[in-house]
Write an enzyme that holds these catalytic residues in place. Structure first.
Site, PDB file in Angstrom:
ATOM      1  N   GLU A  35       5.217   0.714   2.332  1.00 36.21           N
ATOM      2  CA  GLU A  35       4.832   1.979   1.702  1.00 36.21           C
ATOM      3  C   GLU A  35       3.476   2.388   2.257  1.00 36.21           C
ATOM      4  O   GLU A  35       2.448   1.840   1.882  1.00 36.21           O
ATOM      5  CB  GLU A  35       4.731   1.814   0.181  1.00 36.21           C
ATOM      6  N   ASP A  74       4.025  -3.134  -0.638  1.00 32.77           N
ATOM      7  CA  ASP A  74       3.292  -2.113  -1.375  1.00 32.77           C
ATOM      8  C   ASP A  74       1.956  -1.782  -0.718  1.00 32.77           C
ATOM      9  O   ASP A  74       1.267  -2.660  -0.193  1.00 32.77           O
ATOM     10  CB  ASP A  74       3.028  -2.654  -2.794  1.00 32.77           C
TER      11      ASP A  74
END
Ligand code: CA
Length: 488
Positions: A264, A234
């Site tokens: 990400e 993340d």
């Protein structure tokens, strides 16, 4: 070339799932169905306790070691269930030959147990490099003692020295961004707002040696406990670039196996994505720019030039390190990054990533099953199956018009009757003359998505393929359509 089965990743959750603590069971129950459909890997949401307890989607991380086992933040289970159900879910997916990627959120912490008095300066929100106050002592929620866990698995206590800063002074309610004394924002992060190291909550100082060591210990614990096949990482653009290069290396070395990772990095500039990947290429990245282009097509009334849809995307520049996707939990309606691909274009968008030879496609749970704010895409299961069974062989692109584009896959020997032809329109109906390759001469081809009449290929494999206005057509050979029917 092309003899390996095509891989398809499922993002196994969406933002607005019910907070019923039953999602691990829901996913586990679908393992057989997913495998039958042609899914090969599932990305599971963050499995640890967030600050909002049983309501937390998982990104407000409180305690990485609490996988729904301790009474913390008002609940034993997480939003998705208990630790036992989580581990069972992974086991069930593995039992059905599905790989499992677990979501790893290391940038921030939220929901501290205690306040501390910390010397800090305020910085400007729009330019984090600009200090806008003298040193002041703020009351920061920055001490994490995890009383509910009481030292199980790790007795590491997080205090303000483990963080760069926070965005709240509890003493006076000031919600400026504060940089703690003796700390500096990490350099190798995205340069939005001058320096976008700080995203939210307590920003973790990843390179502070006690923190680094603790995160490696946790990574090893988590990988060994879950037996996961890899990670979805993340918010990497808010994290020092060198961190994951070291961390992935150290965790993999300790557990003795390779762990796939996809990060990400939420930015659409190809230069930023390639700069982050660098020469080391320790992970793949989601192709964020392709997502935005698919979104733009869907809201442009036919005015985007479809023939340039892949220009400037990661999947074109670096197909082996690109995870392509149409939508995710952040882009769905109601979310901060909302850029939801409109329904009419969804099937075409999915055909463009699923039937393409380049990239590793990721299907969004909300698009497959529907959720309270997202409708299921009816064609999606069939497109995934076409990818699994028939989308093989060399690809030829017909990107010669701004409104109607197409591509063909010529098939391979290893996959019976493989090969397909795809036509996409973002404006008027159209007809595309395309070649499906030498192994498909003088055949009848069936429109399996799009409802058009059969076509005949000529002695060299050429035919005219139809598409409706704003539509998608997928054609396969007659024998290919029987292969599909066997599985439906
Ligand atoms: Ca950060």
């Amino acid at each position: 070339m092309g003899c390996q089965k095509n891989k398809t990743l499922l993002q196994g959750f969406s933002w607005y799932l019910p907070s019923d603590g039953l999602h691990w069971e829901r996913v586990a129950r679908r393992a057989q169905e997913l495998r039958d459909m042609g899914i090969t890997a599932v990305w599971l949401p963050p499995a640890y306790k967030g600050a909002a307890g049983a309501q937390d989607v998982g990104y407000g991380v409180y305690d990485l070691y609490d996988l729904g086992e301790f009474d913390q933040k008002g609940s034993i289970p997480t939003k998705y269930g208990t630790r036992e159900a989580f581990l069972k879910c992974v086991e069930e997916l593995h039992a059905h030959d599905l790989k499992v990627l677990v979501d790893v959120v290391l940038n921030q912490r939220m929901g501290a147990d205690e306040c501390e008095w910390v010397p800090a300066v305020a910085v400007a929100r729009e330019d984090r490099n600009r200090v806008v106050s003298g040193t002041q002592t703020i009351e920061a929620w920055s001490k994490f003692t995890f009383p509910g866990r009481a030292g199980s698995y790790s007795d590491f206590i997080w205090d303000w020295k483990c963080f760069h800063g926070v965005d709240y002074n509890a003493a006076n309610g000031d919600n400026s961004i504060f940089l703690f004394e003796g700390k500096h924002w990490d350099n190798n992060v995205t340069h939005e707002f001058g320096n976008f190291d700080y995203l939210m909550g307590c920003d973790v100082d990843l390179l502070y040696p006690p923190v680094y060591d603790e995160l490696v210990r946790w990574g090893i614990w988590f990988a060994e406990l879950t037996k996961a096949d890899g990670f979805r990482l993340d918010a990497v653009k808010h994290m020092e670039r060198s961190f994951y290069i070291r961390w992935l290396n150290d965790v993999q070395a300790a557990v003795g196996r390779e762990l796939y990772a996809v990060g990400e990095y939420w930015e659409s500039s190809l230069g930023s994505l390639e700069g982050y990947l660098g020469p080391e290429r320790v992970m793949s990245l989601f192709d964020v720019f392709l997502h935005f282009k698919l979104h733009d097509v869907s809201v442009s009334n036919g005015n985007m030039d479809l023939s340039t849809i892949f220009d400037g995307t990661l999947v074109q520049a670096d197909p082996l390190n690109a995870v392509t996707f149409v939508d995710n939990h952040d882009t769905q309606a109601g979310q901060a990054l909302q850029s939801y691909v409109e329904d009419w274009f969804k099937p075409a968008a999915y055909a463009l990533i699923l039937l393409n030879e380049a990239g590793y496609p990721c299907v969004f749970y909300g698009d497959l099953y529907g959720t309270d704010r997202v409708d299921a895409v009816p064609e999606l299961a069939r497109l995934i199956r076409i990818r699994e069974l028939l989308a093989y062989g060399s690809q030829q692109n017909w990107s010669d018009s701004p409104d109607v584009i197409g591509f063909t896959r010529e098939g391979v020997d290893e996959w019976e009757s493989s090969g397909c032809a795809v036509v996409v329109s973002d404006r008027a109906q159209g007809r595309k003359r395309m070649c499906v390759g030498p192994r498909h001469c003088n055949e009848t081809w069936v429109c399996v998505v799009g409802n058009h009449p059969n076509v005949q290929t000529d002695g060299e494999g050429w035919a005219d393929f139809d598409v409706s206005g704003g539509g998608l057509s997928v054609y396969v050979s007659e024998s290919g359509s029987s292969v599909l029917r066997k599985y439906e």
